[in-house]
Design a protein around this motif. Structure first.
Motif, PDB file in Angstrom:
ATOM      1  N   LYS A 114       2.382   1.114   4.109  1.00  0.00           N
ATOM      2  CA  LYS A 114       0.922   0.699   3.973  1.00  0.00           C
ATOM      3  C   LYS A 114       0.286   0.975   2.956  1.00  0.00           C
ATOM      4  N   ALA A 115       0.644   2.107   2.101  1.00  0.00           N
ATOM      5  CA  ALA A 115      -0.023   2.560   0.821  1.00  0.00           C
ATOM      6  C   ALA A 115       0.499   1.581  -0.495  1.00  0.00           C
ATOM      7  N   VAL A 116       1.676   1.058  -0.101  1.00  0.00           N
ATOM      8  CA  VAL A 116       1.877   0.129  -1.420  1.00  0.00           C
ATOM      9  C   VAL A 116       1.191  -1.332  -1.185  1.00  0.00           C
ATOM     10  N   LYS A 117       0.870  -1.532   0.162  1.00  0.00           N
ATOM     11  CA  LYS A 117       0.177  -2.798   0.375  1.00  0.00           C
ATOM     12  C   LYS A 117      -1.319  -2.631   0.207  1.00  0.00           C
ATOM     13  N   ILE A 118      -1.844  -1.571   0.193  1.00  0.00           N
ATOM     14  CA  ILE A 118      -3.120  -1.117  -0.182  1.00  0.00           C
ATOM     15  C   ILE A 118      -3.355  -1.085  -1.520  1.00  0.00           C
ATOM     16  N   VAL A 119      -2.502  -0.534  -2.412  1.00  0.00           N
ATOM     17  CA  VAL A 119      -2.817  -0.338  -3.850  1.00  0.00           C
ATOM     18  C   VAL A 119      -2.554  -1.772  -4.355  1.00  0.00           C
ATOM     19  N   ASN A 120      -1.597  -2.337  -3.805  1.00  0.00           N
ATOM     20  CA  ASN A 120      -1.346  -3.983  -4.489  1.00  0.00           C
ATOM     21  C   ASN A 120      -2.732  -5.029  -4.323  1.00  0.00           C
ATOM     22  N   GLU A 121      -3.487  -4.489  -3.287  1.00  0.00           N
ATOM     23  CA  GLU A 121      -4.516  -5.248  -2.884  1.00  0.00           C
ATOM     24  C   GLU A 121      -5.874  -4.936  -3.825  1.00  0.00           C
ATOM     25  N   GLY A 122      -5.531  -3.978  -4.793  1.00  0.00           N
ATOM     26  CA  GLY A 122      -6.506  -3.439  -5.566  1.00  0.00           C
ATOM     27  C   GLY A 122      -7.355  -2.291  -5.280  1.00  0.00           C
TER      28      GLY A 122
END
Length: 210
Positions: A114-122
């Protein structure tokens, strides 16, 4: 298109474990593993990378220096600090150097994904046990007055909401503006403050705001 992730950790067991965890999600592709920050930096020079999971304490080039080198050279790459150490000074330095988030290694596998996806979205992401300390740590020292920067009240409010982790959609609902207008306001903030991205906006607000 999958999120291309690099794992940088001097512990091979951590690297392989994280690789297995992240590979369980079809939206994520682990494109490389490295044993220090310098290796991660060199990998980025010849490969397409979206997110780096970066340990802080590594030999040769630690995560703080690695984060700085990567964020300066590749501003579109997001760095997510991952460590077992709840170390205040490392937290501050990593965030100041451009890290998009900070997590402890004892979190659940699904939380890493989930964290990877969150930071990938900016978006900015900090582990709950650390988040409450960050404003205090970043505010130490001289404070600047926002009036020096020709910022509108709504722009300051948007900065505050960014620092609290809200998305553009959530911000638009709170300030009663369209998402397009919020996006334009963020662009104006970046220009006025000579900042690179929303993570730097969050750090600026927390460090320099009253």
């Amino acid at each position: 298109m999958s999120i291309k992730v690099v794992i940088a950790d001097d512990d091979i067991m951590v690297r392989e474990g994280m690789k297995i965890i992240l590979s369980l999600d079809e939206e994520i592709e682990v494109v490389g593993t490295c044993s220090n920050g310098d290796e991660a930096f060199k990998f980025c020079q010849g490969n397409s990378v979206d997110v780096i999971l970066m340990d802080i304490r590594m030999p040769i080039c630690d995560g703080v220096l690695g984060t700085r080198k990567i964020c300066e050279a590749f501003p579109k790459i997001k760095v997510l600090i991952l460590t077992t150490f709840n170390d205040d000074e490392y937290i501050v330095e990593a965030l100041k150097n451009g890290a998009s988030g900070y997590l402890l290694k004892n979190i659940l596998p699904e939380e890493v994904i989930k964290a990877v996806k969150i930071v990938n979205e900016g978006n900015m992401l900090i582990h709950p046990s650390i988040a409450e300390k960050v404003p205090y740590l970043l505010k130490r020292g001289d404070k600047k007055d926002f009036s020096k920067y020709n910022l509108q009240e709504v722009e300051i409010e948007i900065m505050k909401l960014i620092s609290e982790g809200y998305s553009n959609k959530e911000i638009s609902e709170k300030v009663f503006l369209s998402q397009g207008t919020v996006k334009n306001k963020i662009t104006d903030i970046l220009s006025k403050l000579n900042l690179r991205d929303r993570t730097q906006i969050a750090i600026f607000y927390l460090k320099d705001g009253k």
